[in-house]
Structure formats: C-alpha cells, structure tokens
Write a protein that holds these residues in place. Structure first.
Motif, PDB file in Angstrom:
ATOM      1  N   SER A  18       0.842  -1.183   0.000  1.00 45.68           N
ATOM      2  CA  SER A  18       0.000   0.000   0.000  1.00 45.68           C
ATOM      3  C   SER A  18       0.884   1.243   0.000  1.00 45.68           C
ATOM      4  CB  SER A  18      -0.896   0.007   1.238  1.00 45.68           C
ATOM      5  OG  SER A  18      -1.579   1.235   1.326  1.00 45.68           O
ATOM      6  N   ALA A  19       0.550   2.188  -0.845  1.00 48.32           N
ATOM      7  CA  ALA A  19       1.290   3.447  -0.907  1.00 48.32           C
ATOM      8  C   ALA A  19       0.436   4.585  -0.376  1.00 48.32           C
ATOM      9  CB  ALA A  19       1.713   3.732  -2.338  1.00 48.32           C
ATOM     10  N   THR A  20      -0.563   4.262   0.435  1.00 41.99           N
ATOM     11  CA  THR A  20      -1.510   5.269   0.900  1.00 41.99           C
ATOM     12  C   THR A  20      -0.806   6.414   1.619  1.00 41.99           C
ATOM     13  OG1 THR A  20      -3.268   3.641   1.032  1.00 41.99           O
ATOM     14  CG2 THR A  20      -3.563   5.634   2.324  1.00 41.99           C
ATOM     15  N   ALA A  21       0.190   6.132   2.444  1.00 37.55           N
ATOM     16  CA  ALA A  21       0.886   7.186   3.189  1.00 37.55           C
ATOM     17  C   ALA A  21       1.615   8.140   2.250  1.00 37.55           C
ATOM     18  CB  ALA A  21       1.861   6.573   4.178  1.00 37.55           C
ATOM     19  N   GLN A  22       2.281   7.604   1.222  1.00 40.51           N
ATOM     20  CA  GLN A  22       3.006   8.440   0.268  1.00 40.51           C
ATOM     21  C   GLN A  22       2.102   8.960  -0.840  1.00 40.51           C
ATOM     22  OE1 GLN A  22       3.643   5.235   1.226  1.00 40.51           O
ATOM     23  NE2 GLN A  22       5.519   4.584   0.263  1.00 40.51           N
ATOM     24  N   GLY A  23       1.057   8.213  -1.143  1.00 38.73           N
ATOM     25  CA  GLY A  23       0.125   8.589  -2.196  1.00 38.73           C
ATOM     26  C   GLY A  23       0.551   8.205  -3.606  1.00 38.73           C
ATOM     27  N   LYS A  24       1.779   7.733  -3.794  1.00 35.52           N
ATOM     28  CA  LYS A  24       2.271   7.363  -5.113  1.00 35.52           C
ATOM     29  C   LYS A  24       3.060   6.066  -5.019  1.00 35.52           C
ATOM     30  CE  LYS A  24       2.450   9.663  -8.480  1.00 35.52           C
ATOM     31  NZ  LYS A  24       1.621   9.490  -9.647  1.00 35.52           N
ATOM     32  N   CYS A  25       3.028   5.289  -6.113  1.00 35.27           N
ATOM     33  CA  CYS A  25       3.826   4.071  -6.213  1.00 35.27           C
ATOM     34  C   CYS A  25       5.101   4.373  -6.992  1.00 35.27           C
ATOM     35  CB  CYS A  25       3.043   2.986  -6.952  1.00 35.27           C
ATOM     36  SG  CYS A  25       1.593   2.426  -6.069  1.00 35.27           S
ATOM     37  N   PRO A  26       6.161   3.597  -6.752  1.00 37.89           N
ATOM     38  CA  PRO A  26       7.348   3.732  -7.596  1.00 37.89           C
ATOM     39  C   PRO A  26       6.974   3.442  -9.044  1.00 37.89           C
ATOM     40  CG  PRO A  26       7.827   2.388  -5.651  1.00 37.89           C
ATOM     41  CD  PRO A  26       6.343   2.606  -5.690  1.00 37.89           C
ATOM     42  N   PRO A  27       7.741   3.958 -10.002  1.00 43.32           N
ATOM     43  CA  PRO A  27       7.365   3.836 -11.417  1.00 43.32           C
ATOM     44  C   PRO A  27       7.295   2.404 -11.954  1.00 43.32           C
ATOM     45  CG  PRO A  27       9.523   4.872 -11.175  1.00 43.32           C
ATOM     46  CD  PRO A  27       8.949   4.730  -9.813  1.00 43.32           C
ATOM     47  N   PHE A  29       5.712  -0.031 -10.727  1.00 49.09           N
ATOM     48  CA  PHE A  29       4.445  -0.640 -10.332  1.00 49.09           C
ATOM     49  C   PHE A  29       3.281   0.069 -11.003  1.00 49.09           C
ATOM     50  CE2 PHE A  29       7.277  -1.497  -6.769  1.00 49.09           C
ATOM     51  CZ  PHE A  29       7.083  -2.850  -6.594  1.00 49.09           C
ATOM     52  N   ASP A  30       2.207  -0.693 -11.261  1.00 50.05           N
ATOM     53  CA  ASP A  30       0.939  -0.088 -11.647  1.00 50.05           C
ATOM     54  C   ASP A  30       0.274   0.384 -10.365  1.00 50.05           C
ATOM     55  OD1 ASP A  30       1.117  -0.590 -14.422  1.00 50.05           O
ATOM     56  OD2 ASP A  30       0.470  -2.660 -14.115  1.00 50.05           O
ATOM     57  N   GLY A  40     -10.668   7.007   4.133  1.00 49.96           N
ATOM     58  CA  GLY A  40     -10.136   7.927   3.131  1.00 49.96           C
ATOM     59  C   GLY A  40      -9.689   7.173   1.893  1.00 49.96           C
ATOM     60  N   ASP A  41      -8.834   7.798   1.106  1.00 51.39           N
ATOM     61  CA  ASP A  41      -8.340   7.188  -0.131  1.00 51.39           C
ATOM     62  C   ASP A  41      -7.340   6.083   0.174  1.00 51.39           C
ATOM     63  OD1 ASP A  41      -9.853   9.123  -1.320  1.00 51.39           O
ATOM     64  OD2 ASP A  41      -8.157  10.300  -2.048  1.00 51.39           O
ATOM     65  N   THR A  42      -7.345   5.030  -0.652  1.00 53.03           N
ATOM     66  CA  THR A  42      -6.399   3.927  -0.538  1.00 53.03           C
ATOM     67  C   THR A  42      -5.694   3.750  -1.869  1.00 53.03           C
ATOM     68  OG1 THR A  42      -7.813   2.806   1.065  1.00 53.03           O
ATOM     69  CG2 THR A  42      -6.166   1.470  -0.044  1.00 53.03           C
ATOM     70  N   THR A  43      -4.357   3.751  -1.849  1.00 53.81           N
ATOM     71  CA  THR A  43      -3.566   3.542  -3.064  1.00 53.81           C
ATOM     72  C   THR A  43      -2.772   2.263  -2.924  1.00 53.81           C
ATOM     73  OG1 THR A  43      -3.376   5.916  -3.439  1.00 53.81           O
ATOM     74  CG2 THR A  43      -1.772   4.518  -4.556  1.00 53.81           C
ATOM     75  N   LEU A  44      -2.928   1.363  -3.906  1.00 49.12           N
ATOM     76  CA  LEU A  44      -2.221   0.086  -3.911  1.00 49.12           C
ATOM     77  C   LEU A  44      -1.233   0.034  -5.067  1.00 49.12           C
ATOM     78  CD1 LEU A  44      -5.277  -2.252  -3.337  1.00 49.12           C
ATOM     79  CD2 LEU A  44      -3.701  -1.352  -1.616  1.00 49.12           C
ATOM     80  N   CYS A  45      -0.067  -0.534  -4.802  1.00 49.12           N
ATOM     81  CA  CYS A  45       0.960  -0.734  -5.831  1.00 49.12           C
ATOM     82  C   CYS A  45       0.856  -2.185  -6.305  1.00 49.12           C
ATOM     83  CB  CYS A  45       2.336  -0.444  -5.265  1.00 49.12           C
ATOM     84  SG  CYS A  45       2.486   1.250  -4.668  1.00 49.12           S
ATOM     85  N   LEU A  46       0.733  -2.363  -7.625  1.00 43.06           N
ATOM     86  CA  LEU A  46       0.409  -3.663  -8.213  1.00 43.06           C
ATOM     87  C   LEU A  46       1.449  -4.102  -9.235  1.00 43.06           C
ATOM     88  CD1 LEU A  46      -3.243  -2.665  -9.153  1.00 43.06           C
ATOM     89  CD2 LEU A  46      -2.536  -3.746  -7.023  1.00 43.06           C
ATOM     90  N   THR A  47       1.552  -5.421  -9.396  1.00 42.99           N
ATOM     91  CA  THR A  47       2.302  -5.997 -10.500  1.00 42.99           C
ATOM     92  C   THR A  47       1.375  -6.954 -11.236  1.00 42.99           C
ATOM     93  OG1 THR A  47       3.146  -7.814  -9.143  1.00 42.99           O
ATOM     94  CG2 THR A  47       4.545  -5.883  -9.356  1.00 42.99           C
TER      95      THR A  47
END
Length: 51
Positions: A18-27, A29-30, A40-47
């Motif tokens: 989960s990248a929720t704290a940073q709000g962005k995934c490394p490039p 990852f999708d 609140g908002d949840t951001t997940l980093c996926l492969t």
C-alpha cells in the motif's frame, strides 16, 4: 475490485504493498486508487500476474 488467489487464472494483478501514506507508487508498479473509503483514499501498488 475483488480478492482472489494469485494463482487463479482470473487474477490480473498482485498487490505488492500500500502506498496510501506516500500517495504514489514507484514507477515500476501499476497503481490503483480507491477514493472515499471509510478511512479515506487507498492507493495500492500492483504488478501484473503472469500465467
């Protein structure tokens, strides 16, 4: 979005972290963001899953 085992033939992506704290995934990852959840908002980093 729903959860299934990664080895299921219908699986398209695997959640790496989960990248929720940073709000962005490394490039490398999708990214998937779900807005307005209970916490609140949840951001997940996926492969992508390769079958």
């Amino acid at each position: 979005m729903f959860t299934i085992p990664c080895n299921d033939a219908k699986a398209d992506y695997k959640v790496m972290f989960s990248a929720t704290a940073q709000g962005k995934c490394p490039p490398e990852f999708d990214e998937y963001t779900e807005r307005g959840g209970r916490n609140g908002d949840t951001t997940l980093c996926l492969t992508q899953v390769r079958h």
